[in-house]
Write a protein that holds these residues in place. Structure first.
Motif, PDB file in Angstrom:
ATOM      1  N   VAL A   1      13.651  -2.218 -20.020  1.00 26.29           N
ATOM      2  CA  VAL A   1      12.211  -2.111 -19.760  1.00 26.29           C
ATOM      3  C   VAL A   1      11.671  -0.903 -20.532  1.00 26.29           C
ATOM      4  N   PRO A   2      10.686  -1.130 -21.406  1.00 29.91           N
ATOM      5  CA  PRO A   2      10.130  -0.009 -22.175  1.00 29.91           C
ATOM      6  C   PRO A   2       9.184   0.848 -21.335  1.00 29.91           C
ATOM      7  N   ARG A   3       8.994   2.073 -21.763  1.00 29.26           N
ATOM      8  CA  ARG A   3       7.990   2.978 -21.189  1.00 29.26           C
ATOM      9  C   ARG A   3       8.037   2.999 -19.658  1.00 29.26           C
ATOM     10  N   HIS A   4       9.149   3.474 -19.146  1.00 27.74           N
ATOM     11  CA  HIS A   4       9.383   3.464 -17.697  1.00 27.74           C
ATOM     12  C   HIS A   4       8.232   4.053 -16.892  1.00 27.74           C
ATOM     13  N   ARG A   5       7.783   5.239 -17.243  1.00 27.79           N
ATOM     14  CA  ARG A   5       6.734   5.906 -16.445  1.00 27.79           C
ATOM     15  C   ARG A   5       5.469   5.056 -16.387  1.00 27.79           C
ATOM     16  N   GLU A   6       5.065   4.507 -17.507  1.00 24.21           N
ATOM     17  CA  GLU A   6       3.845   3.709 -17.550  1.00 24.21           C
ATOM     18  C   GLU A   6       3.986   2.435 -16.718  1.00 24.21           C
ATOM     19  N   VAL A   7       5.158   1.813 -16.778  1.00 20.84           N
ATOM     20  CA  VAL A   7       5.399   0.607 -15.989  1.00 20.84           C
ATOM     21  C   VAL A   7       5.376   0.940 -14.496  1.00 20.84           C
ATOM     22  N   ILE A   8       5.965   2.053 -14.126  1.00 20.62           N
ATOM     23  CA  ILE A   8       5.982   2.477 -12.717  1.00 20.62           C
ATOM     24  C   ILE A   8       4.567   2.740 -12.222  1.00 20.62           C
ATOM     25  N   LEU A   9       3.798   3.473 -13.001  1.00 21.62           N
ATOM     26  CA  LEU A   9       2.417   3.760 -12.597  1.00 21.62           C
ATOM     27  C   LEU A   9       1.591   2.476 -12.525  1.00 21.62           C
ATOM     28  N   GLY A  10       1.791   1.602 -13.497  1.00 19.99           N
ATOM     29  CA  GLY A  10       1.069   0.325 -13.496  1.00 19.99           C
ATOM     30  C   GLY A  10       1.427  -0.531 -12.303  1.00 19.99           C
ATOM     31  N   SER A  11       2.708  -0.535 -11.941  1.00 18.89           N
ATOM     32  CA  SER A  11       3.100  -1.338 -10.783  1.00 18.89           C
ATOM     33  C   SER A  11       2.555  -0.728  -9.494  1.00 18.89           C
ATOM     34  N   GLY A  12       2.420   0.593  -9.451  1.00 18.82           N
ATOM     35  CA  GLY A  12       1.808   1.231  -8.286  1.00 18.82           C
ATOM     36  C   GLY A  12       0.356   0.819  -8.121  1.00 18.82           C
TER      37      GLY A  12
ATOM     38  N   ALA B   1       0.830  -1.208   0.000  1.00 19.10           N
ATOM     39  CA  ALA B   1       0.000   0.000   0.000  1.00 19.10           C
ATOM     40  C   ALA B   1       0.865   1.259   0.000  1.00 19.10           C
ATOM     41  N   VAL B   2       1.887   1.278   0.835  1.00 17.53           N
ATOM     42  CA  VAL B   2       2.774   2.447   0.908  1.00 17.53           C
ATOM     43  C   VAL B   2       3.571   2.591  -0.386  1.00 17.53           C
ATOM     44  N   SER B   3       4.183   1.495  -0.822  1.00 17.23           N
ATOM     45  CA  SER B   3       4.998   1.548  -2.037  1.00 17.23           C
ATOM     46  C   SER B   3       4.160   1.925  -3.259  1.00 17.23           C
ATOM     47  N   GLY B   4       2.979   1.350  -3.364  1.00 22.02           N
ATOM     48  CA  GLY B   4       2.097   1.672  -4.491  1.00 22.02           C
ATOM     49  C   GLY B   4       1.710   3.139  -4.509  1.00 22.02           C
ATOM     50  N   THR B   5       1.453   3.685  -3.335  1.00 23.16           N
ATOM     51  CA  THR B   5       1.112   5.109  -3.235  1.00 23.16           C
ATOM     52  C   THR B   5       2.287   5.976  -3.683  1.00 23.16           C
ATOM     53  N   ILE B   6       3.498   5.600  -3.269  1.00 21.93           N
ATOM     54  CA  ILE B   6       4.683   6.364  -3.691  1.00 21.93           C
ATOM     55  C   ILE B   6       4.882   6.246  -5.194  1.00 21.93           C
ATOM     56  N   HIS B   7       4.665   5.060  -5.747  1.00 24.26           N
ATOM     57  CA  HIS B   7       4.771   4.886  -7.203  1.00 24.26           C
ATOM     58  C   HIS B   7       3.864   5.870  -7.942  1.00 24.26           C
ATOM     59  N   LEU B   8       2.663   6.055  -7.429  1.00 27.82           N
ATOM     60  CA  LEU B   8       1.702   6.935  -8.104  1.00 27.82           C
ATOM     61  C   LEU B   8       1.968   8.406  -7.827  1.00 27.82           C
TER      62      LEU B   8
ATOM     63  N   VAL C   1      10.878   8.919  -8.556  1.00 30.30           N
ATOM     64  CA  VAL C   1      11.755   8.258  -7.589  1.00 30.30           C
ATOM     65  C   VAL C   1      12.224   6.911  -8.147  1.00 30.30           C
ATOM     66  N   TYR C   2      11.348   6.248  -8.898  1.00 29.56           N
ATOM     67  CA  TYR C   2      11.633   4.904  -9.386  1.00 29.56           C
ATOM     68  C   TYR C   2      12.248   4.882 -10.788  1.00 29.56           C
ATOM     69  N   GLU C   3      12.130   5.967 -11.526  1.00 30.52           N
ATOM     70  CA  GLU C   3      12.622   5.959 -12.908  1.00 30.52           C
ATOM     71  C   GLU C   3      14.116   5.678 -12.987  1.00 30.52           C
ATOM     72  N   GLN C   4      14.883   6.186 -12.046  1.00 39.98           N
ATOM     73  CA  GLN C   4      16.332   6.009 -12.100  1.00 39.98           C
ATOM     74  C   GLN C   4      16.784   4.573 -11.843  1.00 39.98           C
ATOM     75  N   ILE C   5      15.932   3.736 -11.259  1.00 37.68           N
ATOM     76  CA  ILE C   5      16.341   2.354 -10.993  1.00 37.68           C
ATOM     77  C   ILE C   5      15.801   1.370 -12.023  1.00 37.68           C
ATOM     78  N   MET C   6      15.063   1.871 -13.004  1.00 40.92           N
ATOM     79  CA  MET C   6      14.498   0.985 -14.017  1.00 40.92           C
ATOM     80  C   MET C   6      15.587   0.482 -14.956  1.00 40.92           C
TER      81      MET C   6
END
Length: 121
Positions: free
Chosen positions: A36-47, A15-22, A27-32
């Motif tokens: 992995v294609p479309r970093h932002r979309e993958v991050i939001l989807g994982s959130g 719950a906490v991590s998903g909220t931060i993703h959104l 914060v997460y783009e630099q570790i992708m």
């Protein structure tokens, strides 16, 4: 069946991590990993997935399925955690290094909790 404390903790982490993703996907783009294609979309989807899994783990009717999906998610994001640890070796920031390498072994109790959830715990 009652919910185990490890399943509650895993749901809270998701719950906490998903909220931060959104809220702060940058914060997460630099570790992708670069592959992995479309970093932002993958991050939001994982959130969204993490928040959904948190809810699923808490509900007895969906706990087993959410447990299996949690295992899949944890294994899917592990390459990003490894990349972050490897990237941390190129910095002089000891706090970042400790956090980056500290995340790697923390995945194992999370996987154990997710597996317990597959059995309804």
């Amino acid at each position: 069946m009652t919910i185990s404390s490890s399943t509650k903790v895993l749901a809270g982490i998701f719950a906490v991590s998903g909220t931060i993703h959104l809220a702060k996907p940058d914060v997460y783009e630099q570790i992708m990993p670069s592959w992995v294609p479309r970093h932002r979309e993958v991050i939001l989807g994982s959130g969204v997935a993490e928040i959904g899994l948190a809810a699923g783990l808490l509900a007895p009717q969906t706990r087993e399925l959410a447990g299996w999906a949690s295992i899949a998610l944890l294994l899917g994001v592990y390459p990003a955690n490894v990349k972050m640890a490897m990237d941390s070796t190129k910095t002089r920031n000891p706090g970042f290094k400790v956090a980056a390498f500290g995340r790697l072994p923390l995945q194992w109790p999370m996987l154990k909790a997710a597996y317990a959830a597959t059995r309804g715990a």
